[in-house]
Design an enzyme around this catalytic site. Structure first.
Site, PDB file in Angstrom:
ATOM      1  CE  LYS A  14       3.779  -8.753 -13.314  1.00  0.00           C
ATOM      2  NZ  LYS A  14       2.400  -8.424 -12.876  1.00  0.00           N
ATOM      3  NE  ARG A  88       3.262  -3.867 -17.957  1.00  0.00           N
ATOM      4  CZ  ARG A  88       3.600  -4.047 -16.676  1.00  0.00           C
ATOM      5  NH1 ARG A  88       4.804  -4.399 -16.333  1.00  0.00           N
ATOM      6  NH2 ARG A  88       2.704  -3.884 -15.755  1.00  0.00           N
ATOM      7  NE  ARG A 127       1.644  -3.492  -4.902  1.00  0.00           N
ATOM      8  CZ  ARG A 127       1.769  -3.746  -6.199  1.00  0.00           C
ATOM      9  NH1 ARG A 127       2.464  -4.786  -6.606  1.00  0.00           N
ATOM     10  NH2 ARG A 127       1.192  -2.959  -7.086  1.00  0.00           N
ATOM     11  NE  ARG A 160       3.373  -0.297  -7.758  1.00  0.00           N
ATOM     12  CZ  ARG A 160       3.466  -1.335  -8.587  1.00  0.00           C
ATOM     13  NH1 ARG A 160       4.217  -2.370  -8.262  1.00  0.00           N
ATOM     14  NH2 ARG A 160       2.824  -1.328  -9.731  1.00  0.00           N
ATOM     15  NE  ARG A 171      -1.216  -1.233 -12.023  1.00  0.00           N
ATOM     16  CZ  ARG A 171      -1.030  -1.530 -10.728  1.00  0.00           C
ATOM     17  NH1 ARG A 171      -1.642  -0.826  -9.792  1.00  0.00           N
ATOM     18  NH2 ARG A 171      -0.233  -2.505 -10.379  1.00  0.00           N
TER      19      ARG A 171
HETATM   20  P1  AP5 Z   1       3.058  -8.458  -6.217  1.00  0.00           P
HETATM   21  O1  AP5 Z   1       4.009  -9.582  -6.094  1.00  0.00           O
HETATM   22  O2  AP5 Z   1       3.500  -7.087  -5.903  1.00  0.00           O
HETATM   23  O3  AP5 Z   1       2.341  -8.521  -7.661  1.00  0.00           O
HETATM   24  P2  AP5 Z   1       2.904  -8.132  -9.099  1.00  0.00           P
HETATM   25  O4  AP5 Z   1       2.375  -9.158 -10.055  1.00  0.00           O
HETATM   26  O5  AP5 Z   1       4.342  -7.887  -9.052  1.00  0.00           O
HETATM   27  O6  AP5 Z   1       2.051  -6.789  -9.307  1.00  0.00           O
HETATM   28  P3  AP5 Z   1       2.490  -5.362  -9.866  1.00  0.00           P
HETATM   29  O7  AP5 Z   1       1.410  -4.409  -9.462  1.00  0.00           O
HETATM   30  O8  AP5 Z   1       3.883  -5.035  -9.488  1.00  0.00           O
HETATM   31  O9  AP5 Z   1       2.395  -5.616 -11.389  1.00  0.00           O
HETATM   32  P4  AP5 Z   1       2.271  -4.560 -12.480  1.00  0.00           P
HETATM   33  O10 AP5 Z   1       2.545  -5.385 -13.671  1.00  0.00           O
HETATM   34  O11 AP5 Z   1       0.979  -3.838 -12.507  1.00  0.00           O
HETATM   35  O12 AP5 Z   1       3.288  -3.425 -12.046  1.00  0.00           O
HETATM   36  P5  AP5 Z   1       4.759  -3.074 -12.532  1.00  0.00           P
HETATM   37  O13 AP5 Z   1       5.478  -2.571 -11.385  1.00  0.00           O
HETATM   38  O14 AP5 Z   1       5.318  -4.189 -13.304  1.00  0.00           O
HETATM   39  O15 AP5 Z   1       1.783  -8.819  -5.298  1.00  0.00           O
HETATM   40  C1  AP5 Z   1       0.702  -7.913  -5.173  1.00  0.00           C
HETATM   41  C2  AP5 Z   1       0.143  -7.987  -3.748  1.00  0.00           C
HETATM   42  O16 AP5 Z   1      -0.461  -9.263  -3.542  1.00  0.00           O
HETATM   43  C3  AP5 Z   1       1.219  -7.867  -2.640  1.00  0.00           C
HETATM   44  O17 AP5 Z   1       0.653  -7.179  -1.573  1.00  0.00           O
HETATM   45  C4  AP5 Z   1       1.523  -9.334  -2.266  1.00  0.00           C
HETATM   46  O18 AP5 Z   1       1.936  -9.457  -0.911  1.00  0.00           O
HETATM   47  C5  AP5 Z   1       0.164  -9.990  -2.483  1.00  0.00           C
HETATM   48  N1  AP5 Z   1       0.270 -11.377  -2.950  1.00  0.00           N
HETATM   49  C6  AP5 Z   1       1.135 -11.869  -3.885  1.00  0.00           C
HETATM   50  N2  AP5 Z   1       0.900 -13.185  -4.086  1.00  0.00           N
HETATM   51  C7  AP5 Z   1      -0.143 -13.522  -3.280  1.00  0.00           C
HETATM   52  C8  AP5 Z   1      -0.848 -14.745  -3.034  1.00  0.00           C
HETATM   53  N3  AP5 Z   1      -0.527 -15.877  -3.687  1.00  0.00           N
HETATM   54  N4  AP5 Z   1      -1.874 -14.728  -2.138  1.00  0.00           N
HETATM   55  C9  AP5 Z   1      -2.214 -13.580  -1.476  1.00  0.00           C
HETATM   56  N5  AP5 Z   1      -1.576 -12.391  -1.658  1.00  0.00           N
HETATM   57  C10 AP5 Z   1      -0.550 -12.367  -2.561  1.00  0.00           C
HETATM   58  O19 AP5 Z   1       4.468  -1.878 -13.540  1.00  0.00           O
HETATM   59  C11 AP5 Z   1       3.961  -0.652 -13.099  1.00  0.00           C
HETATM   60  C12 AP5 Z   1       3.786   0.307 -14.254  1.00  0.00           C
HETATM   61  O20 AP5 Z   1       5.058   0.575 -14.859  1.00  0.00           O
HETATM   62  C13 AP5 Z   1       2.902  -0.168 -15.420  1.00  0.00           C
HETATM   63  O21 AP5 Z   1       1.537   0.070 -15.162  1.00  0.00           O
HETATM   64  C14 AP5 Z   1       3.462   0.644 -16.574  1.00  0.00           C
HETATM   65  O22 AP5 Z   1       2.963   1.956 -16.537  1.00  0.00           O
HETATM   66  C15 AP5 Z   1       4.943   0.680 -16.277  1.00  0.00           C
HETATM   67  N6  AP5 Z   1       5.681  -0.429 -16.899  1.00  0.00           N
HETATM   68  C16 AP5 Z   1       6.378  -1.407 -16.253  1.00  0.00           C
HETATM   69  N7  AP5 Z   1       6.911  -2.274 -17.118  1.00  0.00           N
HETATM   70  C17 AP5 Z   1       6.554  -1.844 -18.356  1.00  0.00           C
HETATM   71  C18 AP5 Z   1       6.781  -2.338 -19.669  1.00  0.00           C
HETATM   72  N8  AP5 Z   1       7.467  -3.473 -19.899  1.00  0.00           N
HETATM   73  N9  AP5 Z   1       6.267  -1.648 -20.728  1.00  0.00           N
HETATM   74  C19 AP5 Z   1       5.571  -0.503 -20.526  1.00  0.00           C
HETATM   75  N10 AP5 Z   1       5.300   0.015 -19.307  1.00  0.00           N
HETATM   76  C20 AP5 Z   1       5.788  -0.645 -18.224  1.00  0.00           C
HETATM   77 MG    MG Z   2       5.580  -6.141  -9.270  1.00  0.00          MG
END
Ligand code: AP5
Ligand code: MG
Length: 213
Positions: A14, A88, A127, A160, A171
């Site tokens: 994302k 979410r 990552r 992270r 997760r």
């Molecule tokens: P990346 O682009 O970083 O993936 P992402 O989908 O953004 O993954 P996240 O881990 O950020 O998602 P998340 O939903 O778990 O975390 P968030 O920060 O939102 O890519 C990942 C890796 O893959 C990178 O190394 C990239 O280079 C590589 N990559 C990407 N595309 C690729 C491809 N096509 N091919 C190969 N490699 C690729 O949330 C974190 C925490 O915050 C949650 O667990 C929760 O505790 C809290 N939180 C956040 N939002 C909420 C909410 N709305 N409600 C409640 N809690 C929340």
């Molecule tokens: Mg992200």
């Protein structure tokens, strides 16, 4: 105002996709990035959120909805928001609909990044991210020019705290239980556009740009 939601499991890409849409006039809103910024600044909210995030659990709905409400309050009529990691839960999705409705805005599209669990573990294990500008890298799939250093601002890259095998598993479970039902919610509104996120970064970005650019 208009809004697009990027939906998909942790590590689907994302944040990586969002980087190219920012150049197309979208305001990138990652609730994960906003929460990590609170942790970095050691605010009361950040200290509370960190405990949950390190366990792979969600932060309470009212906390994240409050952050989005604040953001909308400071917004302008022509804004195009790109939500990444929000909503979410069904409660968050309903609140988002309410907030958008109260501004006479529109939710244009829900882009669903589809990616299986084995690919996710590989992506999250390698990552690295910039704590300053939030640019995302991967040691193999998208390495920075100089190992461990952000291309954009030269900051030292970090891993992270929630990218360890145990928290990743948690997760993924929470995603399946609480977030995956949003696919049905948005399908009923005919908003879902699925994209095969197992393709290369370039291919996934191109597919999303074709839809939204
Ligand atoms: P990346 O682009 O970083 O993936 P992402 O989908 O953004 O993954 P996240 O881990 O950020 O998602 P998340 O939903 O778990 O975390 P968030 O920060 O939102 O890519 C990942 C890796 O893959 C990178 O190394 C990239 O280079 C590589 N990559 C990407 N595309 C690729 C491809 N096509 N091919 C190969 N490699 C690729 O949330 C974190 C925490 O915050 C949650 O667990 C929760 O505790 C809290 N939180 C956040 N939002 C909420 C909410 N709305 N409600 C409640 N809690 C929340
Ligand atoms: Mg992200």
């Amino acid at each position: 105002m208009n809004a697009v939601v990027l939906l998909g499991p942790p590590g689907a890409g994302k944040g990586t996709v969002a980087e190219v849409l920012v150049g197309k006039g979208y305001k990138h809103v990652s609730t994960g990035d906003l929460l990590r910024e609170q942790i970095r600044q050691e605010t009361a909210l950040g200290i509370e959120a960190k405990v949950l995030m390190d366990q792979g659990k969600f932060v309470p709905d009212d906390v994240v909805v409050g952050m989005i409400r604040e953001l909308f309050g400071a917004g302008k009529p022509g804004d195009k928001f790109l939500f990444d990691g929000f909503p979410r839960t069904l409660v968050q999705a309903e609140k988002l609909d309410e907030l958008i409705g109260s501004l006479n805005g529109n939710l244009d599209e829900v882009v669903l990044l589809e990616c299986p669990a084995d690919a996710i573990v590989e992506r999250l294990s390698g990552r690295r991210s910039c704590p300053e500008c939030k640019t995302v890298y991967h040691v193999t799939f998208n390495p920075p020019k100089e190992a461990g250093v952000c291309d954009v601002d030269g900051t030292e890259l970090i891993r992270r705290d929630d990218d360890n095998p145990e928290t990743i598993r948690q997760r993924l479970t929470v995603y399946a239980e609480q977030t995956a039902p949003l696919i049905t919610y948005y399908e009923a509104k005919d908003l879902v556009h699925p994209i095969d996120a197992t393709q290369s970064i370039e291919q996934v970005r191109a597919a999303v740009l074709e839809k939204l650019g």
